[in-house]
Design a protein around this motif. Structure first.
Motif, PDB file in Angstrom:
ATOM      1  N   MET B 244       0.817  -1.212   0.000  1.00  0.00           N
ATOM      2  CA  MET B 244       0.000   0.000   0.000  1.00  0.00           C
ATOM      3  C   MET B 244       0.853   1.265   0.000  1.00  0.00           C
ATOM      4  SD  MET B 244      -2.984  -1.061   2.717  1.00  0.00           S
ATOM      5  CE  MET B 244      -1.788  -1.147   4.040  1.00  0.00           C
ATOM      6  N   HIS B 261       3.668  13.354  -7.843  1.00  0.00           N
ATOM      7  CA  HIS B 261       2.337  12.951  -8.298  1.00  0.00           C
ATOM      8  C   HIS B 261       2.419  11.761  -9.270  1.00  0.00           C
ATOM      9  CE1 HIS B 261      -1.844  14.985  -8.942  1.00  0.00           C
ATOM     10  NE2 HIS B 261      -1.954  13.680  -8.978  1.00  0.00           N
ATOM     11  N   ILE B 265       1.304   7.587  -9.116  1.00  0.00           N
ATOM     12  CA  ILE B 265       0.402   6.938 -10.083  1.00  0.00           C
ATOM     13  C   ILE B 265       1.074   5.712 -10.694  1.00  0.00           C
ATOM     14  CG2 ILE B 265      -0.775   7.239 -12.298  1.00  0.00           C
ATOM     15  CD1 ILE B 265      -1.162  10.191 -11.540  1.00  0.00           C
ATOM     16  N   TYR B 268       1.459   2.826  -8.081  1.00  0.00           N
ATOM     17  CA  TYR B 268       0.122   2.282  -7.783  1.00  0.00           C
ATOM     18  C   TYR B 268      -0.330   1.321  -8.889  1.00  0.00           C
ATOM     19  CZ  TYR B 268      -5.083   3.023  -7.290  1.00  0.00           C
ATOM     20  OH  TYR B 268      -6.449   2.900  -7.172  1.00  0.00           O
ATOM     21  N   LEU B 269      -0.155   1.735 -10.117  1.00  0.00           N
ATOM     22  CA  LEU B 269      -0.600   0.902 -11.234  1.00  0.00           C
ATOM     23  C   LEU B 269       0.284  -0.328 -11.413  1.00  0.00           C
ATOM     24  CD1 LEU B 269      -1.534   3.654 -13.831  1.00  0.00           C
ATOM     25  CD2 LEU B 269      -3.088   2.176 -12.545  1.00  0.00           C
TER      26      LEU B 269
ATOM     27  N   HIS C  79      -6.641   3.815   0.982  1.00  0.00           N
ATOM     28  CA  HIS C  79      -5.925   2.650   0.463  1.00  0.00           C
ATOM     29  C   HIS C  79      -5.745   1.591   1.560  1.00  0.00           C
ATOM     30  CE1 HIS C  79      -4.099   1.444  -3.229  1.00  0.00           C
ATOM     31  NE2 HIS C  79      -2.852   1.393  -2.805  1.00  0.00           N
ATOM     32  N   LEU C 112      -9.406  -1.905  -9.249  1.00  0.00           N
ATOM     33  CA  LEU C 112      -9.028  -0.493  -9.333  1.00  0.00           C
ATOM     34  C   LEU C 112      -8.580  -0.112 -10.742  1.00  0.00           C
ATOM     35  CD1 LEU C 112      -5.634  -0.156  -9.160  1.00  0.00           C
ATOM     36  CD2 LEU C 112      -6.110  -0.862  -6.820  1.00  0.00           C
ATOM     37  N   GLN C 113      -8.021  -1.051 -11.484  1.00  0.00           N
ATOM     38  CA  GLN C 113      -7.651  -0.750 -12.864  1.00  0.00           C
ATOM     39  C   GLN C 113      -8.905  -0.568 -13.720  1.00  0.00           C
ATOM     40  OE1 GLN C 113      -4.449  -3.358 -14.480  1.00  0.00           O
ATOM     41  NE2 GLN C 113      -4.396  -4.239 -12.441  1.00  0.00           N
ATOM     42  N   LEU C 116     -10.640   2.700 -12.962  1.00  0.00           N
ATOM     43  CA  LEU C 116     -10.062   3.887 -13.598  1.00  0.00           C
ATOM     44  C   LEU C 116     -10.599   4.060 -15.010  1.00  0.00           C
ATOM     45  CD1 LEU C 116      -6.349   3.725 -12.393  1.00  0.00           C
ATOM     46  CD2 LEU C 116      -7.972   5.566 -11.944  1.00  0.00           C
ATOM     47  N   ILE C 136      -4.422  12.116  -8.684  1.00  0.00           N
ATOM     48  CA  ILE C 136      -4.612  11.493  -7.372  1.00  0.00           C
ATOM     49  C   ILE C 136      -6.086  11.298  -7.054  1.00  0.00           C
ATOM     50  CG2 ILE C 136      -4.497  13.736  -6.165  1.00  0.00           C
ATOM     51  CD1 ILE C 136      -3.096  10.420  -4.871  1.00  0.00           C
ATOM     52  N   LEU C 139      -7.370   8.094  -8.409  1.00  0.00           N
ATOM     53  CA  LEU C 139      -6.981   6.907  -7.645  1.00  0.00           C
ATOM     54  C   LEU C 139      -7.901   6.713  -6.450  1.00  0.00           C
ATOM     55  CD1 LEU C 139      -3.056   7.111  -7.560  1.00  0.00           C
ATOM     56  CD2 LEU C 139      -4.554   6.523  -9.458  1.00  0.00           C
ATOM     57  N   ALA C 142     -11.118   5.327  -7.739  1.00  0.00           N
ATOM     58  CA  ALA C 142     -10.982   3.914  -8.102  1.00  0.00           C
ATOM     59  C   ALA C 142     -11.044   3.040  -6.856  1.00  0.00           C
ATOM     60  CB  ALA C 142      -9.676   3.693  -8.858  1.00  0.00           C
ATOM     61  N   ASP C 143     -10.354   3.471  -5.800  1.00  0.00           N
ATOM     62  CA  ASP C 143     -10.430   2.727  -4.535  1.00  0.00           C
ATOM     63  C   ASP C 143     -11.867   2.689  -4.007  1.00  0.00           C
ATOM     64  OD1 ASP C 143      -7.709   2.245  -4.590  1.00  0.00           O
ATOM     65  OD2 ASP C 143      -7.337   2.976  -2.567  1.00  0.00           O
TER      66      ASP C 143
END
Lengths: 488, 488, 488
Positions: B244, B261, B265, B268-269, C79, C112-113, C116, C136, C139, C142-143
């Protein structure tokens, strides 16, 4: 099962039925909170929809200047310390994890509401409107206030009922708000991370209560004392979250800018130093140099406690290391020498050893704070820096650092007196035979207040032996297998 | 008990008494830290009370512009990764949870102090004053530096003494600071999340040490290898906090603004993609498609490692997914095919499989970084964006992206060389028979260095069988019940 | 071992071999994600190297004005809730911890993918370029979207295969994006913390699926239902991280400034209130006032769910306490009375009781939101505050608060309809006999989909009994010792 049979036969000397008292206390107190919040508590100007006008009035151009963004990350770290940190630190007992983490959850949830009111009345009651205006800093302070009561819980862990804990929290928060007002406002002592206000007070409050509630026959539940392998591992979750987030604790309400920055650095360093000396003393104390999990779980945190007052001062990085160095030694030695002495001679039973983790390091923190305040100089702090750090403004603009050191020392005495006297009085209240506390044989046992997982309606339909009485022979096997479980 | 008897009879071939060495090392090194901090370390201008003057001088109007507020949340996430993440990830062994989380705690606490000094001397020693000025970014870097040593701990988990670990950390941090200086300052390679500097170095450092410390008879402690149900669940706490917070790790010291930033991203991906391919390969590797917790605990993190260099680049979201995709495959296959090969053929015993989680993905990350740097273009980055991202300023203002790609690759080679050679040398030092390491039969067993919970003075007074010798018959029951415990 | 023998003999009625389906689904879907991301997803202007030009263009002077710094701490809290919170909350079953935390990990990483993409297509597809620009806030969203599916997982925990879970997530995210678009964009309802969009939808989606997948003979796996002592303690980790970070959940995407500030205060207070009434009702429900861990683990969170819509409104602190007060009561009573009713009468088997934790409190939250929106007034909010809070701009600038209340109520109906109808359809798809779900006797058992720790090649060479068949006599011991293990 055998255990519950054992319980039914031998252990019903005390009435631990809290089916009346616990719900009544929870409901009545929560309704009282709602009424008092309705009368007194309002959003402050930064959490109010009228902020759009406040901003215009104060020439604030952007929403991101809201203090929320500069306190919230620290708040969440403190929040984790209160609920996961304190809660899991106390799960080390082999059969009291539910009580540790569950009752911690309960009393913190009540305590923070009551703290918002008590601290509000003493610190931020608006004289014009008669209201208390709360924002993110109020939430941090409420969590801090609760910490004092959770420390006290550590001393009586496993020996009191949840109703007693709620009573202890009600009075603890009240006493806290008063001593905090005296120390921070009247004496104008500095105590950002609460060495005095939180740890010294909380520690002696809990010890005094435990002293009044002394149980001479506590050895009858000795089978439930001590830990098992996985309960010790659970406790390390608490230890680590407390250790990691302690820099946030000591910096959460210090001045923005260099104050918070410095408090983090000092606490980070002090805690690192404590770990090494804790390990050293723990290893020295055993025949073959083995380490004791009790020390690692607790004494590693002493440096954070002892920097609660001085973290925002210019004690310099090596100064923080020195404080941590000695606190690791003293706290671990406390577990080895002082805790047994307290129990045998002073009749204070201190389940988690809060004397070693909070009371002593808290006092050290107060002394360190008084000395470093008295030794502060314009050459080190700068003229304006000195004024900012000690808030020598308003009524206190002519105070010297020497005087400040004296007031710091006075603050520490106030916290000790409030802890000891307050704890003795509250302990006497808790001694009344109406609170449903467990018998000596049932201490440290979750079965008294918690539905046991294996009782919750789960049958094993393929096991015909399950409901039959066990034979003497299989009793033997059971005894042995239980022994092996303890090893486990 | 039976276990300790077994131990007394068979296992005292090596002297694991660390009652002298461990306290001496802890005390002497901590005192050395205090002295060196006293000589060298000072607060930087943002954590100093003189900041009030600095602000006025630099036309900074508000305390909230202190860099503290823009690094601290990331710092705390990294801090959690170091202590809870690494600590709990290694608790998977059935009887080495104390050592995993406790020794991790010890060496990280020492390592971060030593890292502040080493990194300070190499990166931020002020030539005028001869001092190192530290702030929040220094703390992040110290935690990063420690991460390299904790990775190395994973290779030797359960086979070394805490004294050896401290020695390993002392040299590890030293080597780290040097290779980091070469890679980041001299070669001017970019490595925000440390694919090369942290993971490749730490991985090969640990593997080389483990290679030198090869134990041909390690099978004698096979009963202690492998996990039990709850130890695997504890390890998932470590996995998840690493997973996480990895976006914070890769972005903690990148440039403010779009750099941080973007790094978040991408990481995370990449990590999300890794989870799916790890599950796929893990399922493929078993007869009926069952999943293996070892893979889920470790390989799911490989994508974060491999994005350590390129996370701040414009690799675009689908690029991050692709990197994660292949890392999940490669890392899981590493556990299935390469780890056994390393152990049998190269005689490298790698307890946690750091080759699959750190070394290989780190190298992949270095390669990805070199390629994406070499392929960077003004059309994608913008003219100023290119300069900002690769810091083409000062001595490096004429460097092209192709050259940069070459230096990135050179940086990766430096990290491998430092890891392998440094690890081999340090391994030889650790082979000296003075460090109290456990015998082959006692590896992976907390009893060697930790007081066992069941020994800590807890008697069961109501159980007359407790202290008598067990009969052969009850031995049988015990054996069976222990077997069932392992199932448990 | 005995257990696996038992399994081989009786339990192979269904084919749970997922060695083909699981890897194929993981690989194909992940490759599809990469392709779709390649076509559609790009960095937004704040995470792009071109931000240096954007800044100049917009007169932004500093990198620290990047929105990253004002959303990232909340993002990380969310998260943690998704992966540790939901994951560990479901570890309470005695032998389904791997599935709980592992499958949660898998489906969240896929979800989450996909979220998005789906949310991007519906909310932020740039009409000119045909691209989705993510930052951000994407994200966080998505969560959030994934949370809906993880709630649904709670209803079918232990009864479905990971392939079914992935299918459930694919459709769940799709439905979520559509209903979210209708509720937030078309109806212009406010739902910052997702009482309606996340909890009501997720709850009814899961319940409808569970209803379609009803297993009349689920009692055959009753031995695996219920918890053991340490699995309940693990679950408390999930509970506490959800509870502590819920203020971040409800405030993560609200308006900057007073909006986020107020959402945190309201959620913090509501949750505290819920804990006390949950404890009260739990204690009332048992003969001797003992507490039930199921209630403490779940119902304490109901206040956070119910404040998901109204947290950003001016419901005032005591209003938040009142909402929490009733939700604790209703949710705990749900576990006592409604869950058995749902199972017996409506044939809905709800493993985690999501009806009590998410569906009911979500509906309450929707109602509270509608009422408080309809009751909003300029005297309380201020003229501009009212416009800001309800976003009465653009097409909606003439909307009254009464109309807004109506649309809020309409939004709640939409979420229920999407949940029930969508769940029924998806449930029918999951009923196909191709997904490798377990037989009734094997539900709630990690052995079906996970390599068991004790099988992983660990031999105990000093134990000659290990590989021999067990005698009937030792079977008896084993049975007893297992019973004692359950107690453990």
């Amino acid at each position: 099962s055998v255990q519950s049979c054992h319980q039914d036969c031998f252990c019903r000397q005390k009435n631990t039925n809290i089916r009346l008292t616990l719900p009544v206390v929870c409901f009545v107190w929560q309704i009282a909170m709602i009424i008092l919040f309705g009368v007194f508590i309002r959003y402050d100007e930064e959490s109010n929809t009228h902020w759009v006008e406040t901003k215009a009035h104060n020439n604030i151009t952007s929403d991101i200047e809201n203090d929320f963004y500069f306190r919230y990350p620290s708040f969440q770290d403190v929040h984790v310390m209160i609920f996961v940190g304190f809660g899991f630190l106390m799960t080390f007992l082999k059969r009291y994890s539910f009580g540790a983490v569950g009752f911690n959850f309960l009393i913190a949830s009540f305590g923070l509401q009551w703290a918002l009111l008590m601290q509000g009345w003493f610190h931020s009651l608006d004289p014009q409107t008669g209201k208390i205006f709360i924002g993110i800093e109020s939430l941090i302070n409420a969590d801090f206030c609760v910490a004092g009561c959770l420390i006290a819980y550590g001393a009586v862990l496993g020996k009191v009922s949840p109703v007693q804990l709620l009573v202890m929290t009600l009075f603890g928060v009240t006493l806290f708000a008063v001593e905090e007002y005296i120390i921070l406002n009247l004496l104008h002592a500095r105590d950002a991370g609460g060495s005095m206000v939180i740890h010294t007070f909380g520690g002696y409050y809990g010890l005094a209560i435990s002293w009044v509630l002394y149980r001479p026959n506590l050895h009858q539940s000795k089978r439930m004392q001590g830990s098992v392998y996985h309960s010790d591992t659970f406790a390390m979750i608490g230890t680590l979250f407390l250790w990691m987030f302690w820099p946030s604790f000591n910096s959460a309400i210090t001045d923005h800018g260099d104050g918070q920055h410095r408090a983090v650095i000092n606490t980070y360093l002090g805690l690192a130093s404590t770990v090494l000396t804790t390990v050293a003393i723990s290893s020295l104390s055993q025949k073959t140099g083995k380490l004791d999990m009790v020390h690692i779980q607790n004494s590693t945190l002493a440096g954070g406690v002892a920097l609660g007052t001085a973290a925002e001062f210019m004690i310099s990085p090596y100064g923080a290391l020195i404080v941590g160095f000695f606190c690791g030694i003293i706290s671990t030695m406390g577990y080895i020498f002082i805790s047994p002495f307290l129990e045998k001679t002073l009749k204070i039973q201190d389940t988690c050893g809060i004397h070693n983790l909070h009371a002593m390091p808290g006092v050290i923190g107060g002394i360190v704070g008084a000395i470093t305040a008295a030794a502060a100089s314009e050459s080190v702090y700068g003229k304006q820096g000195l004024i900012n750090t000690f808030d020598f403004t308003g009524d206190f603009k002519d105070r010297t650092v020497l005087t400040q050191g004296g007031y710091q020392a006075a603050g520490m005495c106030v916290s000790i007196v409030f802890g000891v006297v307050g704890g003795a009085i509250v302990g006497s209240i808790l001694k009344l035979p109406i609170w449903g506390d467990p018998a000596d044989e049932n201490c440290f046992d979750d079965e008294v207040y918690w539905e046991h997982p294996s009782h919750s309606g789960v049958q094993q339909p393929h096991d015909p032996q399950a409901s039959r009485p066990v034979s003497p022979f299989s009793m033997l096997c059971l005894t042995i297998s239980q022994k092996s479980l303890v090893i486990c």
